[in-house]
Design a protein around this motif. Structure first.
Motif, PDB file in Angstrom:
ATOM      1  N   GLU A 111      32.869  29.204  -0.118  1.00  0.00           N
ATOM      2  CA  GLU A 111      32.139  29.385  -1.833  1.00  0.00           C
ATOM      3  C   GLU A 111      30.893  30.502  -0.316  1.00  0.00           C
ATOM      4  O   GLU A 111      30.597  30.502   0.542  1.00  0.00           O
ATOM      5  N   ASP A 135      27.226  31.221   1.151  1.00  0.00           N
ATOM      6  CA  ASP A 135      26.868  30.727   1.536  1.00  0.00           C
ATOM      7  C   ASP A 135      24.868  31.262   0.566  1.00  0.00           C
ATOM      8  O   ASP A 135      25.073  31.990   1.552  1.00  0.00           O
ATOM      9  N   ARG A 136      25.154  30.470  -0.256  1.00  0.00           N
ATOM     10  CA  ARG A 136      23.532  31.179  -0.731  1.00  0.00           C
ATOM     11  C   ARG A 136      22.337  31.079   0.231  1.00  0.00           C
ATOM     12  O   ARG A 136      21.670  31.491  -0.252  1.00  0.00           O
ATOM     13  N   GLU A 137      22.174  30.574   0.895  1.00  0.00           N
ATOM     14  CA  GLU A 137      20.907  30.660   1.983  1.00  0.00           C
ATOM     15  C   GLU A 137      21.349  31.443   2.750  1.00  0.00           C
ATOM     16  O   GLU A 137      20.205  32.462   3.202  1.00  0.00           O
ATOM     17  N   LYS A 138      22.272  31.844   3.508  1.00  0.00           N
ATOM     18  CA  LYS A 138      22.098  32.775   4.706  1.00  0.00           C
ATOM     19  C   LYS A 138      22.194  34.063   3.298  1.00  0.00           C
ATOM     20  O   LYS A 138      21.376  34.982   4.050  1.00  0.00           O
ATOM     21  N   ASP A 197      30.783  36.954   6.991  1.00  0.00           N
ATOM     22  CA  ASP A 197      29.853  36.099   6.705  1.00  0.00           C
ATOM     23  C   ASP A 197      28.798  35.370   6.381  1.00  0.00           C
ATOM     24  O   ASP A 197      28.057  34.392   6.778  1.00  0.00           O
ATOM     25  N   VAL A 198      28.846  35.574   4.902  1.00  0.00           N
ATOM     26  CA  VAL A 198      28.287  35.266   4.085  1.00  0.00           C
ATOM     27  C   VAL A 198      28.599  34.440   3.125  1.00  0.00           C
ATOM     28  O   VAL A 198      28.212  33.902   1.784  1.00  0.00           O
ATOM     29  N   PHE A 199      29.591  33.833   3.485  1.00  0.00           N
ATOM     30  CA  PHE A 199      30.777  32.926   3.575  1.00  0.00           C
ATOM     31  C   PHE A 199      30.968  31.437   3.863  1.00  0.00           C
ATOM     32  O   PHE A 199      30.884  31.869   5.414  1.00  0.00           O
ATOM     33  N   LEU A 200      31.158  30.206   3.549  1.00  0.00           N
ATOM     34  CA  LEU A 200      30.920  29.499   4.138  1.00  0.00           C
ATOM     35  C   LEU A 200      32.931  29.506   4.855  1.00  0.00           C
ATOM     36  O   LEU A 200      33.535  29.657   3.580  1.00  0.00           O
ATOM     37  N   GLU A 201      33.005  28.194   5.379  1.00  0.00           N
ATOM     38  CA  GLU A 201      34.513  28.534   5.943  1.00  0.00           C
ATOM     39  C   GLU A 201      35.359  27.796   4.163  1.00  0.00           C
ATOM     40  O   GLU A 201      36.378  28.266   4.371  1.00  0.00           O
TER      41      GLU A 201
END
Length: 228
Positions: A63, A65-68, A56-60
């Motif tokens: 990488e 997802d630092r914001e999340k 859930d805390v990663f982009l497709e």
């Protein structure tokens, strides 16, 4: 060589000051940059974060997802401790390596840019001086709101997640007041770097620690030759 710690609160202008210091020819070890590098896809910390927090805390792209992730850990103290436990060992390992390289290059001093210098308290005992970048509370909040897409409530939560600026300033050897113009801040930085360059602490460190190392090696050789 001696070490100088640089810190501040979120949106107080620490990165601006750090860039000014580098522009004056002083090496800076940037913990924020290292923190981004160690969570690149495939790195050890990246794998551990994936195991602990899931997809859930990663982009497709794979990488982080630092914001999340940021929103998640700033609303949960236990998760914040978890991410620190994963990333801090990797960050400080890289910091030590970079400092060692600058030592071999014969640098007089190195600035460690550490957002959580006092919160983690891992390197304060090794520092010759500490610098805190500060500004007025209202300016800090305004800068954070202008810089990020936070609500006022989120911005205040980010600020309060760190040690209060007032406390950091009390712990500091040097304070840079960054509420005014960029020229005012630059003048402060130039004065501080001039002061640090006039220090003889690097000579003292070389004599004391270098001499201690020589004595240790000599003692080791004596033990090997006469005892063993």
């Amino acid at each position: 060589m001696f070490l100088v710690g640089l810190t501040g609160g979120i949106a107080t202008g620490k990165s601006t000051v750090s860039n000014m210091i580098q522009s004056l020819g002083v090496p800076v070890v940037d913990a924020d940059l290292i923190a981004r590098q160690i969570v690149e896809p495939g790195k050890k910390a990246w794998k551990k974060i994936r195991e602990a927090f899931g997809d859930d805390v990663f982009l497709e792209s794979g990488e982080l997802d630092r914001e999340k992730l940021g929103k998640l850990i700033f609303s949960d103290m236990e998760k914040r401790r978890m991410i620190n436990k994963i990333t801090h060992p990797e960050i400080y390992r890289e910091i030590r390596w970079q400092v060692f390289q600058y030592l071999l290059q014969g640098e007089q001093f190195v600035v460690l840019d550490l957002p959580l210098l006092y919160e983690s308290n891992k390197v304060t005992s090794y520092l010759y001086k500490t610098i805190v970048v500060s500004c007025e509370d209202e300016i800090q909040l305004d800068r954070l709101l202008a810089r990020n897409q936070y609500s006022e409530k989120e911005a205040i939560a980010r600020i309060e997640a760190q040690l209060p600026l007032e406390t950091k300033c009390k712990k500091a050897d040097i304070i840079i007041e960054n509420s005014g113009s960029i020229d005012n801040t630059r003048n402060q930085v130039e004065g501080i770097i001039k002061l640090l360059r006039s220090s003889k602490q690097h000579i003292y460190n070389r004599v004391v620690y270098g001499g201690g190392l020589i004595v240790f090696i000599a003692l080791l050789c004596w033990i090997v030759y006469y005892v063993v």
